[in-house]
Motif scaffolding. Structure first.
Motif, PDB file in Angstrom:
ATOM      1  N   MET A   1      -9.750   0.747  -3.576  1.00 18.26           N
ATOM      2  CA  MET A   1      -8.582   0.869  -4.430  1.00 18.26           C
ATOM      3  C   MET A   1      -8.991   1.612  -5.704  1.00 18.26           C
ATOM      4  N   ASN A   2      -8.042   2.363  -6.255  1.00 13.80           N
ATOM      5  CA  ASN A   2      -8.330   3.088  -7.487  1.00 13.80           C
ATOM      6  C   ASN A   2      -7.299   2.743  -8.565  1.00 13.80           C
ATOM      7  N   ILE A   3      -7.558   3.201  -9.770  1.00 16.26           N
ATOM      8  CA  ILE A   3      -6.705   2.838 -10.904  1.00 16.26           C
ATOM      9  C   ILE A   3      -5.296   3.428 -10.771  1.00 16.26           C
ATOM     10  N   GLU A   4      -5.170   4.588 -10.139  1.00 12.82           N
ATOM     11  CA  GLU A   4      -3.843   5.169  -9.957  1.00 12.82           C
ATOM     12  C   GLU A   4      -2.975   4.284  -9.073  1.00 12.82           C
ATOM     13  N   ARG A   5      -3.587   3.758  -8.010  1.00  9.50           N
ATOM     14  CA  ARG A   5      -2.844   2.836  -7.146  1.00  9.50           C
ATOM     15  C   ARG A   5      -2.465   1.576  -7.928  1.00  9.50           C
ATOM     16  N   MET A   6      -3.406   1.098  -8.746  1.00  6.75           N
ATOM     17  CA  MET A   6      -3.151  -0.084  -9.557  1.00  6.75           C
ATOM     18  C   MET A   6      -1.944   0.144 -10.472  1.00  6.75           C
ATOM     19  N   ARG A   7      -1.926   1.279 -11.162  1.00  2.57           N
ATOM     20  CA  ARG A   7      -0.805   1.600 -12.047  1.00  2.57           C
ATOM     21  C   ARG A   7       0.505   1.677 -11.264  1.00  2.57           C
ATOM     22  N   GLY A   8       0.471   2.295 -10.107  1.00  2.77           N
ATOM     23  CA  GLY A   8       1.672   2.408  -9.281  1.00  2.77           C
ATOM     24  C   GLY A   8       2.182   1.061  -8.819  1.00  2.77           C
ATOM     25  N   ASP A   9       1.263   0.197  -8.407  1.00  2.00           N
ATOM     26  CA  ASP A   9       1.654  -1.149  -7.971  1.00  2.00           C
ATOM     27  C   ASP A   9       2.254  -1.942  -9.123  1.00  2.00           C
ATOM     28  N   VAL A  10       1.681  -1.808 -10.317  1.00  2.00           N
ATOM     29  CA  VAL A  10       2.205  -2.508 -11.497  1.00  2.00           C
ATOM     30  C   VAL A  10       3.600  -1.977 -11.837  1.00  2.00           C
ATOM     31  N   ALA A  11       3.764  -0.664 -11.801  1.00  2.00           N
ATOM     32  CA  ALA A  11       5.075  -0.074 -12.096  1.00  2.00           C
ATOM     33  C   ALA A  11       6.124  -0.571 -11.112  1.00  2.00           C
ATOM     34  N   GLU A  12       5.751  -0.665  -9.860  1.00  2.00           N
ATOM     35  CA  GLU A  12       6.660  -1.179  -8.833  1.00  2.00           C
ATOM     36  C   GLU A  12       7.035  -2.632  -9.109  1.00  2.00           C
ATOM     37  N   ALA A  13       6.048  -3.438  -9.461  1.00  2.00           N
ATOM     38  CA  ALA A  13       6.300  -4.856  -9.749  1.00  2.00           C
ATOM     39  C   ALA A  13       7.184  -5.013 -10.981  1.00  2.00           C
ATOM     40  N   LEU A  14       6.941  -4.219 -12.009  1.00  2.00           N
ATOM     41  CA  LEU A  14       7.778  -4.296 -13.217  1.00  2.00           C
ATOM     42  C   LEU A  14       9.201  -3.843 -12.933  1.00  2.00           C
ATOM     43  N   ALA A  15       9.361  -2.862 -12.053  1.00  2.00           N
ATOM     44  CA  ALA A  15      10.701  -2.373 -11.706  1.00  2.00           C
ATOM     45  C   ALA A  15      11.521  -3.467 -11.029  1.00  2.00           C
ATOM     46  N   GLU A  16      10.849  -4.398 -10.371  1.00  2.00           N
ATOM     47  CA  GLU A  16      11.544  -5.497  -9.695  1.00  2.00           C
ATOM     48  C   GLU A  16      12.085  -6.531 -10.677  1.00  2.00           C
TER      49      GLU A  16
END
Length: 82
Positions: A1-16
């Motif tokens: 896993m990389n930091i870009e994926r981490m940021r994307g996953d966080v953005a997705e979770a916050l959007a929810e």
């Protein structure tokens, strides 16, 4: 896993959890931005499956992408030494 994926996953979770999720900085407290415990547990589970050695409590103690990235780097160094 990389930091870009981490940021994307966080953005997705916050959007929810937010009608209009704001952009976030790596050092923003994600709980203050609306990340709740259920989504934090979900992120921890998803990332453990991807090889990130951190659980819910590890993430909750310092809820920023910057802190999680440091932990990810540390776990990668340990993996490289094995």
């Amino acid at each position: 896993m990389n930091i870009e994926r981490m940021r994307g996953d966080v953005a997705e979770a916050l959007a929810e959890v937010a009608e209009e999720p704001a952009a976030f900085a790596d050092d923003d407290n994600l709980i203050e931005l609306g990340l709740d415990s259920i989504r934090l547990m979900s992120l921890a589970t998803r990332w453990r499956a991807a090889g990130f050695e951190a659980g819910y409590l590890d993430l909750a103690m310092e809820p920023t992408v910057a802190a999680w990235a440091r932990r990810l780097e540390a776990s990668n160094v340990v993996e490289e030494r094995r």
